[in-house]
Write a protein that holds these residues in place. Sequence first.
Motif, short mmCIF file in Angstrom:
data_model
loop_
_atom_site.label_atom_id
_atom_site.label_comp_id
_atom_site.label_asym_id
_atom_site.label_seq_id
_atom_site.Cartn_x
_atom_site.Cartn_y
_atom_site.Cartn_z
N ALA A 38 0.84 -1.19 0.00
CA ALA A 38 0.00 0.00 0.00
C ALA A 38 0.88 1.25 0.00
CB ALA A 38 -0.90 0.00 1.23
N VAL A 39 0.48 2.25 -0.76
CA VAL A 39 1.18 3.53 -0.78
C VAL A 39 0.69 4.37 0.40
CG1 VAL A 39 1.53 5.67 -2.08
CG2 VAL A 39 1.50 3.47 -3.27
N PRO A 40 1.60 4.93 1.19
CA PRO A 40 1.18 5.71 2.37
C PRO A 40 0.35 6.93 1.99
CG PRO A 40 3.54 5.21 2.44
CD PRO A 40 3.07 4.84 1.07
N ALA A 83 24.02 8.89 0.72
CA ALA A 83 24.02 7.98 1.88
C ALA A 83 22.82 8.19 2.79
CB ALA A 83 25.30 8.17 2.68
N ALA A 84 22.11 9.31 2.63
CA ALA A 84 20.97 9.61 3.50
C ALA A 84 19.79 8.70 3.17
CB ALA A 84 20.56 11.07 3.35
N VAL A 85 19.18 8.15 4.19
CA VAL A 85 18.03 7.26 4.04
C VAL A 85 16.87 7.82 4.85
CG1 VAL A 85 17.14 4.94 4.40
CG2 VAL A 85 19.52 5.26 3.69
N PRO A 86 15.69 7.97 4.27
CA PRO A 86 14.56 8.50 5.04
C PRO A 86 14.14 7.54 6.15
CG PRO A 86 13.81 7.68 2.90
CD PRO A 86 15.31 7.63 2.87
N ALA A 96 6.71 7.91 5.59
CA ALA A 96 6.11 7.56 4.30
C ALA A 96 7.17 7.31 3.24
CB ALA A 96 5.17 8.69 3.85
N LEU A 97 8.19 8.17 3.19
CA LEU A 97 9.27 7.98 2.22
C LEU A 97 10.01 6.68 2.49
CD1 LEU A 97 10.83 11.55 1.91
CD2 LEU A 97 9.54 10.30 0.16
N ALA A 98 10.23 6.39 3.78
CA ALA A 98 10.91 5.15 4.14
C ALA A 98 10.10 3.94 3.67
CB ALA A 98 11.14 5.09 5.64
N ASP A 102 11.51 1.30 1.06
CA ASP A 102 11.67 -0.10 1.48
C ASP A 102 10.87 -1.06 0.60
OD1 ASP A 102 13.31 0.75 3.50
OD2 ASP A 102 11.77 0.67 5.07
N ALA A 103 9.83 -0.55 -0.06
CA ALA A 103 9.03 -1.41 -0.93
C ALA A 103 9.81 -1.88 -2.14
CB ALA A 103 7.77 -0.68 -1.38
#
Length: 459
Positions: A38-40, A83-86, A96-98, A102-103
């Motif tokens: 599901a999309v947030p 290198a930045a990860v939400p 939501a971005l994470a 991750d999907a």
Amino acid sequence: MRFRWWRATVLTAVAVLALVYLAGLTRLGEAEAEQLHAVPVLAADPTAELAAMRTSAPVGGDDPQAALDAALADPATAAELVAAVPTAASGELGAALAALYDAGGGLDPLEVNDFFTGLGEEQTAWLAVLYPSAIAEMPGAPFHARMAANQIVLEATTAASTAYASPDRPWTGDAERPPREELQRLIGSGRQFLYLDPYNNAGDGSWIEVVGDLDTAANVAVLVPGGSAVLSSENFDLYYHRAKSFVDASDGELAIVVWAAASWPSGWVEESWASWSQVAAESLASFTFDLRNQIGDRPLTLMGHSYGGAVIGYAETYDLEADQVLHIASAGMGNDVYSPEDYSEPCRTRYSITAPGDPISYVQGMPYVPLLGHGADPDDFPGVQTLATGSLSDAPGAVDDYGRSLADQGIAGKTIEGVHSHSEVFYPEGDAWNNILQVLLGGDPQLADEQPVPNDACS
């Protein structure tokens, strides 16, 4: 005793073929196992949270374009951004971005695009700078954001390629490797990527590139390359120049997306196995929905050259978005495809062009063997319109697809046929090239004298 060597050789060959076959089955299993998530949906206005993200980032200001330019001017800054990860630590937007990141692409690209549309163009442009690794490869993310994010990824990856990956040694302490040449030459080139993974294909890389202006072009096409479509191969630049020759000749009427966003085979043995094309085809079919959603109802052509023809052919067994399909010296209509009824859309407009004597003809139309071969011969497929190949240009200054003079090679005006015709169909201003261009622009191409039987179900 004298037969032992031969027995060992045969057993080894059988074992190798069995392993390749099993690897193909594994690749298909991995593709089929992918599930949608599901999309947030954001419940609160993300403006304040995004402002806080910008404050803590290595680039700032009020203009995302200025922040992008600053990142591209400093490889260290680009590397820090890549290198930045939400994470959820910043709040609802970060979470939501994470979730989207991750999907890993297992999302409906239309719903993902709706998510970013809700954020707005400026907010999305900032996210492309702040989290380029997340945005650069995300199906459904707006194309402008993906292209910006991939510029940062390119800058950081090129700089990272100069470092030694192994532990420090006395002879590497103050030494630097030269940057990866295929990446270095892209810096500042203006080339636009919707996807750029330098590490896929065992480190040889994969990509999706836009040639032309997707915003203004009246016609859009997707070009799927032949075998060895990796960043480290000459095919990386070759297919860019082939696409560019059509775009340049269209006077702004055409944009082409070169699609090579999958694991790619190299050489006749690997290219004969269908599993590569089957896995790529599923990803390609999904991409066409993302593309259609972002370009609207403009005419869309799906074309594939050589092994790429097998990819677009099998992609048609899935639902996909394309007004017409063009096979260029194609390996086939897709594994186990021998009738228009094998496609999700049997009556879609289809073209094919293969020159006499092209060696691809030896593999076209092979009988069905599970996971081997690429289905029916495109030039004999019911309902397909086959294009004339004619001759190369004899105009002064005519060149091949590397930019080399045809006159200097002694081939200006020659009939397109034989071994070299597999590439000669792309030589600018030749009859074959012109017929391809006419298809892409919705014009009136010259058809070959002999045509396949019509598809009576579509009359």
